[in-house]
Each structure stands twice: as C-alpha cells, then as structure tokens.
Design a protein around this motif. Structure first.
Motif, PDB file in Angstrom:
ATOM      1  N   TYR A 148      -1.760   3.996 -11.778  1.00 12.17           N
ATOM      2  CA  TYR A 148      -1.786   4.937 -10.667  1.00 12.17           C
ATOM      3  C   TYR A 148      -0.760   4.487  -9.635  1.00 12.17           C
ATOM      4  CZ  TYR A 148      -4.379   1.396  -8.112  1.00 12.17           C
ATOM      5  OH  TYR A 148      -4.742   0.238  -7.497  1.00 12.17           O
ATOM      6  N   GLY A 149      -0.521   5.312  -8.652  1.00  9.48           N
ATOM      7  CA  GLY A 149       0.410   4.962  -7.591  1.00  9.48           C
ATOM      8  C   GLY A 149       1.824   5.420  -7.887  1.00  9.48           C
TER       9      GLY A 149
ATOM     10  N   PHE B 217       0.706   2.401  -3.445  1.00 12.32           N
ATOM     11  CA  PHE B 217      -0.626   2.678  -3.978  1.00 12.32           C
ATOM     12  C   PHE B 217      -1.504   3.347  -2.926  1.00 12.32           C
ATOM     13  CE2 PHE B 217       1.160  -0.840  -6.364  1.00 12.32           C
ATOM     14  CZ  PHE B 217       1.061  -0.329  -7.656  1.00 12.32           C
ATOM     15  N   PRO B 218      -1.105   4.529  -2.471  1.00  8.56           N
ATOM     16  CA  PRO B 218      -1.933   5.238  -1.485  1.00  8.56           C
ATOM     17  C   PRO B 218      -3.233   5.704  -2.126  1.00  8.56           C
ATOM     18  CG  PRO B 218      -0.156   6.648  -2.236  1.00  8.56           C
ATOM     19  CD  PRO B 218       0.070   5.290  -2.853  1.00  8.56           C
ATOM     20  N   ILE B 219      -4.221   5.939  -1.309  1.00 10.63           N
ATOM     21  CA  ILE B 219      -5.503   6.420  -1.817  1.00 10.63           C
ATOM     22  C   ILE B 219      -5.330   7.852  -2.301  1.00 10.63           C
ATOM     23  CG2 ILE B 219      -7.885   6.999  -1.204  1.00 10.63           C
ATOM     24  CD1 ILE B 219      -7.733   4.713   0.854  1.00 10.63           C
ATOM     25  N   GLU B 220      -5.702   8.083  -3.549  1.00 13.16           N
ATOM     26  CA  GLU B 220      -5.593   9.424  -4.112  1.00 13.16           C
ATOM     27  C   GLU B 220      -6.730  10.297  -3.609  1.00 13.16           C
ATOM     28  OE1 GLU B 220      -4.757   9.907  -8.242  1.00 13.16           O
ATOM     29  OE2 GLU B 220      -3.646   8.021  -8.350  1.00 13.16           O
ATOM     30  N   ILE B 221      -6.375  11.491  -3.179  1.00 17.56           N
ATOM     31  CA  ILE B 221      -7.365  12.455  -2.719  1.00 17.56           C
ATOM     32  C   ILE B 221      -7.694  13.333  -3.915  1.00 17.56           C
ATOM     33  CG2 ILE B 221      -7.806  14.336  -1.099  1.00 17.56           C
ATOM     34  CD1 ILE B 221      -5.525  13.017   0.631  1.00 17.56           C
TER      35      ILE B 221
ATOM     36  N   GLU C  87       0.815  -1.217   0.000  1.00 11.00           N
ATOM     37  CA  GLU C  87       0.000   0.000   0.000  1.00 11.00           C
ATOM     38  C   GLU C  87       0.851   1.269   0.000  1.00 11.00           C
ATOM     39  OE1 GLU C  87      -3.198   0.015   2.801  1.00 11.00           O
ATOM     40  OE2 GLU C  87      -3.817  -2.008   2.254  1.00 11.00           O
TER      41      GLU C  87
ATOM     42  N   TRP D 217      -1.535  12.904  -1.536  1.00 10.93           N
ATOM     43  CA  TRP D 217      -1.409  11.462  -1.377  1.00 10.93           C
ATOM     44  C   TRP D 217      -0.010  10.972  -1.729  1.00 10.93           C
ATOM     45  CZ3 TRP D 217       0.018   8.510  -5.509  1.00 10.93           C
ATOM     46  CH2 TRP D 217      -0.076   9.122  -6.760  1.00 10.93           C
TER      47      TRP D 217
END
Length: 113
Positions: free
Chosen positions: A68-69, A25-29, A22, A35
């Motif tokens: 992404y990420g 691959f953090p959660i995109e804000i 993770e 992020w």
C-alpha cells in the motif's frame, strides 16, 4: 598486497531523513482515492519523480500485490491498473527484497600497504 572491492550505495530519495515517511504511506480512506492526492502524498509523488531508484521501486511495487502507499510515484490503484495493462501477476509481499538501495560503481583496487 590484497585485492578488495569498493561498493558505493545509491539510496532512494525517500530514505532522506529530511522527508517524513508518512508522506508515502498516508491513511487510506475506505472506498476513495483522496488519500493519494493529499498535499503530503503529492510531495511524495514529486520526490519519486526525481529519484535515482524509481525504476527499481516501480519494478518492486509491480512485482508484489500487497503493498500500500505511494511507490515510484504510483498509488496502489495505479499500480494495479499498470499490472493489468502489462499482464503482471503479482507475487506475495516479501520483506527480504529491498528495492530502495542498489550497489554501483564496483571497482577493484589494490592495497599496496
């Protein structure tokens, strides 16, 4: 007597079980880049900086557009900026290509057994 090829893999640092996937691959804000600057994302960037697969990872992340990420230490905005700078027109994402492993030290050997 038979000939065989010995293949030793080099695996990307991010595949070390010691690291949390993770981090990459953090959660995109929505609408912000915060992020990609979280402490965990910065850990991922630091690990990428010393990875033996950074070139392959960067090539892959620049080749495809829908990733992404954090890849090769770059977030998607940094990759898109680099794609524009280098004139790269990204392709659609492919699950069949795996940049995180390459095969090296291929050598022929003879089994006399």
């Amino acid at each position: 007597m038979s000939n065989f090829i010995s293949i030793e893999p080099i695996v990307a640092s991010c595949h070390d079980k010691e690291y949390d996937p993770e981090w990459w691959f953090p959660i995109e804000i929505g609408g912000t880049r915060e992020w990609s600057r979280t402490p965990n994302a910065m850990k991922a960037r630091a690990i990428c900086a010393t990875c033996p697969m950074i070139k392959e990872c960067r090539d892959y992340s620049l080749r495809f557009d829908t990733i992404y990420g954090i890849w090769a230490g770059l977030d998607r905005h940094e990759r898109h900026d680099l794609q524009k700078k280098l004139g790269i027109a990204p392709e659609s994402f492919s699950l069949s290509y795996r940049p995180y492993m390459k095969w090296v030290n291929v050598r022929k050997a003879t089994d006399n057994g």
